[in-house]
Write a protein that holds these residues in place. Structure first.
Motif, PDB file in Angstrom:
ATOM      1  N   THR A  79      51.062  50.151  29.655  1.00  0.00           N
ATOM      2  CA  THR A  79      52.093  49.110  29.676  1.00  0.00           C
ATOM      3  C   THR A  79      51.964  48.214  30.903  1.00  0.00           C
ATOM      4  N   ASP A  80      50.886  48.372  31.632  1.00  0.00           N
ATOM      5  CA  ASP A  80      50.593  47.477  32.752  1.00  0.00           C
ATOM      6  C   ASP A  80      49.755  46.323  32.195  1.00  0.00           C
ATOM      7  N   TYR A  81      50.374  45.178  32.050  1.00  0.00           N
ATOM      8  CA  TYR A  81      49.718  44.037  31.424  1.00  0.00           C
ATOM      9  C   TYR A  81      49.203  43.020  32.451  1.00  0.00           C
ATOM     10  N   SER A  82      49.120  43.432  33.690  1.00  0.00           N
ATOM     11  CA  SER A  82      48.752  42.515  34.765  1.00  0.00           C
ATOM     12  C   SER A  82      47.256  42.217  34.776  1.00  0.00           C
ATOM     13  N   LEU A  83      46.916  41.113  35.407  1.00  0.00           N
ATOM     14  CA  LEU A  83      45.513  40.758  35.579  1.00  0.00           C
ATOM     15  C   LEU A  83      44.812  41.792  36.459  1.00  0.00           C
ATOM     16  N   GLU A  84      45.517  42.296  37.473  1.00  0.00           N
ATOM     17  CA  GLU A  84      44.925  43.298  38.357  1.00  0.00           C
ATOM     18  C   GLU A  84      44.536  44.554  37.576  1.00  0.00           C
ATOM     19  N   HIS A  85      45.382  44.934  36.633  1.00  0.00           N
ATOM     20  CA  HIS A  85      45.025  46.097  35.815  1.00  0.00           C
ATOM     21  C   HIS A  85      43.810  45.802  34.941  1.00  0.00           C
ATOM     22  N   ALA A  86      43.757  44.603  34.377  1.00  0.00           N
ATOM     23  CA  ALA A  86      42.606  44.231  33.542  1.00  0.00           C
ATOM     24  C   ALA A  86      41.313  44.318  34.342  1.00  0.00           C
ATOM     25  N   PHE A  87      41.349  43.891  35.593  1.00  0.00           N
ATOM     26  CA  PHE A  87      40.162  43.984  36.441  1.00  0.00           C
ATOM     27  C   PHE A  87      39.814  45.451  36.705  1.00  0.00           C
ATOM     28  N   TRP A  88      40.840  46.263  36.969  1.00  0.00           N
ATOM     29  CA  TRP A  88      40.601  47.692  37.182  1.00  0.00           C
ATOM     30  C   TRP A  88      39.959  48.329  35.942  1.00  0.00           C
ATOM     31  N   ALA A  89      40.479  47.981  34.772  1.00  0.00           N
ATOM     32  CA  ALA A  89      39.945  48.539  33.536  1.00  0.00           C
ATOM     33  C   ALA A  89      38.491  48.144  33.335  1.00  0.00           C
ATOM     34  N   SER A  90      38.148  46.914  33.656  1.00  0.00           N
ATOM     35  CA  SER A  90      36.764  46.470  33.523  1.00  0.00           C
ATOM     36  C   SER A  90      35.847  47.273  34.445  1.00  0.00           C
ATOM     37  N   ARG A  91      36.322  47.554  35.648  1.00  0.00           N
ATOM     38  CA  ARG A  91      35.516  48.363  36.573  1.00  0.00           C
ATOM     39  C   ARG A  91      35.376  49.800  36.062  1.00  0.00           C
ATOM     40  N   ALA A  92      36.473  50.346  35.521  1.00  0.00           N
ATOM     41  CA  ALA A  92      36.427  51.710  34.999  1.00  0.00           C
ATOM     42  C   ALA A  92      35.463  51.822  33.823  1.00  0.00           C
ATOM     43  N   ILE A  93      35.485  50.839  32.938  1.00  0.00           N
ATOM     44  CA  ILE A  93      34.570  50.844  31.790  1.00  0.00           C
ATOM     45  C   ILE A  93      33.127  50.733  32.261  1.00  0.00           C
ATOM     46  N   GLN A  94      32.876  49.836  33.198  1.00  0.00           N
ATOM     47  CA  GLN A  94      31.511  49.681  33.701  1.00  0.00           C
ATOM     48  C   GLN A  94      31.025  50.974  34.352  1.00  0.00           C
ATOM     49  N   ASN A  95      31.863  51.604  35.157  1.00  0.00           N
ATOM     50  CA  ASN A  95      31.468  52.858  35.801  1.00  0.00           C
ATOM     51  C   ASN A  95      31.130  53.926  34.763  1.00  0.00           C
ATOM     52  N   PHE A  96      31.954  54.019  33.711  1.00  0.00           N
ATOM     53  CA  PHE A  96      31.704  55.000  32.656  1.00  0.00           C
ATOM     54  C   PHE A  96      30.386  54.706  31.939  1.00  0.00           C
ATOM     55  N   HIS A  97      30.163  53.465  31.618  1.00  0.00           N
ATOM     56  CA  HIS A  97      28.947  53.108  30.884  1.00  0.00           C
ATOM     57  C   HIS A  97      27.688  53.305  31.722  1.00  0.00           C
ATOM     58  N   MET A  98      27.772  52.996  32.998  1.00  0.00           N
ATOM     59  CA  MET A  98      26.594  53.127  33.857  1.00  0.00           C
ATOM     60  C   MET A  98      26.374  54.571  34.322  1.00  0.00           C
ATOM     61  N   ASP A  99      27.451  55.242  34.726  1.00  0.00           N
ATOM     62  CA  ASP A  99      27.308  56.557  35.343  1.00  0.00           C
ATOM     63  C   ASP A  99      27.286  57.699  34.337  1.00  0.00           C
ATOM     64  N   THR A 100      27.962  57.537  33.209  1.00  0.00           N
ATOM     65  CA  THR A 100      28.003  58.599  32.200  1.00  0.00           C
ATOM     66  C   THR A 100      27.076  58.304  31.032  1.00  0.00           C
ATOM     67  N   ARG A 101      27.141  57.082  30.515  1.00  0.00           N
ATOM     68  CA  ARG A 101      26.253  56.722  29.404  1.00  0.00           C
ATOM     69  C   ARG A 101      24.812  56.467  29.861  1.00  0.00           C
ATOM     70  N   GLY A 102      24.664  56.072  31.109  1.00  0.00           N
ATOM     71  CA  GLY A 102      23.319  55.795  31.604  1.00  0.00           C
ATOM     72  C   GLY A 102      22.809  54.421  31.245  1.00  0.00           C
ATOM     73  N   TRP A 103      23.729  53.484  30.938  1.00  0.00           N
ATOM     74  CA  TRP A 103      23.328  52.129  30.590  1.00  0.00           C
ATOM     75  C   TRP A 103      23.153  51.286  31.856  1.00  0.00           C
ATOM     76  N   VAL A 104      22.491  50.161  31.733  1.00  0.00           N
ATOM     77  CA  VAL A 104      22.206  49.323  32.907  1.00  0.00           C
ATOM     78  C   VAL A 104      23.445  48.582  33.389  1.00  0.00           C
ATOM     79  N   ASP A 105      24.463  48.478  32.536  1.00  0.00           N
ATOM     80  CA  ASP A 105      25.646  47.682  32.852  1.00  0.00           C
ATOM     81  C   ASP A 105      26.719  48.038  31.818  1.00  0.00           C
ATOM     82  N   SER A 106      27.833  47.339  31.825  1.00  0.00           N
ATOM     83  CA  SER A 106      28.812  47.493  30.750  1.00  0.00           C
ATOM     84  C   SER A 106      28.119  47.269  29.414  1.00  0.00           C
ATOM     85  N   GLY A 107      28.483  48.073  28.422  1.00  0.00           N
ATOM     86  CA  GLY A 107      27.802  47.963  27.137  1.00  0.00           C
ATOM     87  C   GLY A 107      28.194  46.737  26.342  1.00  0.00           C
TER      88      GLY A 107
END
Length: 321
Positions: A79-107
């Protein structure tokens, strides 16, 4: 990732081929969309302090064919609809994709938050989209990434609906992509139209016809009807005639499964074995964090159990009935 050729010619009527994955249409991908949809506000990778990719971002010298809708699952229905949260979510997704999935970047090429904030996912996606002639290769649709540009929508939409802000930004973003690449609204797809996954959630997936209509309205174009319906997604625990059809086809392929219309363990094992034998990618989507998708029978498995010479129109009508 390897890419399917979905344009295999159909000779002697509708028979099984790669085109059976998504059905056929009398419209080409570039035939309907009119140029001119405005670019919505898109925050580039620098804005949300993305990590640099750990490999080369491949830019392919062709346009994508499909616009693919996903859900992130995690982050969930916040329920956090802020731009700051959106930026945090983008970083979290990128970290998951790079560090767990092993991809070069966000998928995915782009991300859409529950607050309606759009961010660039994979580096160079915004620059290349603005050019309108090339395609940044992502990692969001197994075995089909060279034809697909993907949008991750924050949340889990298996039983809940998207926020009005997310829906509004999704319509505008998809319309802009379609406008830039000349993609017909008919070629707006869900992740499950390519892989056996819950993504983008049943609720959001069922709104794709509405999305195509809304995008068509912004583009001043109609959304043509496909000649064939999509393959249904069947899951362990499902019951009914469609499961029975799948079991009959599996038995014809040599699998010792019942034809009782119950998607039980033996049917799940048969589907899992078949998927592994053909190298279909599993664990493709964040949806696996909420649901074990092992043994799901979807768009990439159906063509493997349909016999040569099968009348796809009749089969899909039977499955849709």
């Amino acid at each position: 990732m390897a890419d399917f050729d979905r344009r295999t010619a159909l000779k002697g009527g509708l028979t099984v081929s790669a085109v059976g994955l998504l059905g056929t249409t009398t419209f080409s991908a570039a035939a309907v969309a009119a140029p001119g949809a405005a670019e919505p506000k898109i925050h580039d990778t620098a804005a949300w302090s993305a990590r640099p990719p750990n490999g080369t971002i491949e830019v392919q010298n062709h346009k994508p064919t499909y616009i693919v809708v996903h859900h992130t699952v995690d982050p969930g229905n916040v329920t956090d609809y802020s731009l700051e949260h959106a930026f945090w979510a983008s970083r979290a997704i990128q970290n998951f994709h790079m560090d767990t999935r092993g991809w070069v970047d966000s998928g995915q090429q782009f991300t859409n938050s529950r607050g309606g904030h759009i961010t660039e996912g994979r580096h160079r996606s915004l620059e290349v989209l603005r050019g309108g002639t090339k395609h940044v290769l992502g990692a969001n649709v197994g075995n089909n990434n060279s034809t697909c540009i993907g949008i991750e929508n924050e949340g889990l939409y298996s039983t809940e609906n998207v926020t009005p802000a997310l829906w509004d930004s999704l319509v505008k973003m998809v319309a802009y992509i379609a406008s830039q690449y000349g993609i017909s609204p008919q070629f707006i797809k869900g992740h499950r139209d390519f892989n056996s996954t819950e993504c983008p959630g049943t609720v959001l997936y069922n709104r794709l016809p509405e999305l195509r209509t809304a995008v068509g309205g912004l583009l001043g174009s109609a959304s043509p009807k496909a000649d064939l319906p999509e393959w249904p997604l069947l899951k362990p625990g499902d019951t009914g005639p469609r499961v029975r059809v799948a079991q009959e086809l599996l038995r014809a392929r040599g699998f010792a499964v019942p034809t009782d219309g119950l998607f039980g363990q033996s049917t799940k094992d048969a589907v899992s074995t078949l998927a592994a034998k053909h190298g279909l990618e599993r664990d493709l989507c964040g949806a696996t964090a909420a649901t074990d998708e092992t043994g799901f029978l979807g768009s990439d498995v159906w063509p493997l159990i349909v016999g040569p010479g099968t009348d796809l129109r009749a089969l899909k009508a039977r499955l849709a009935g």
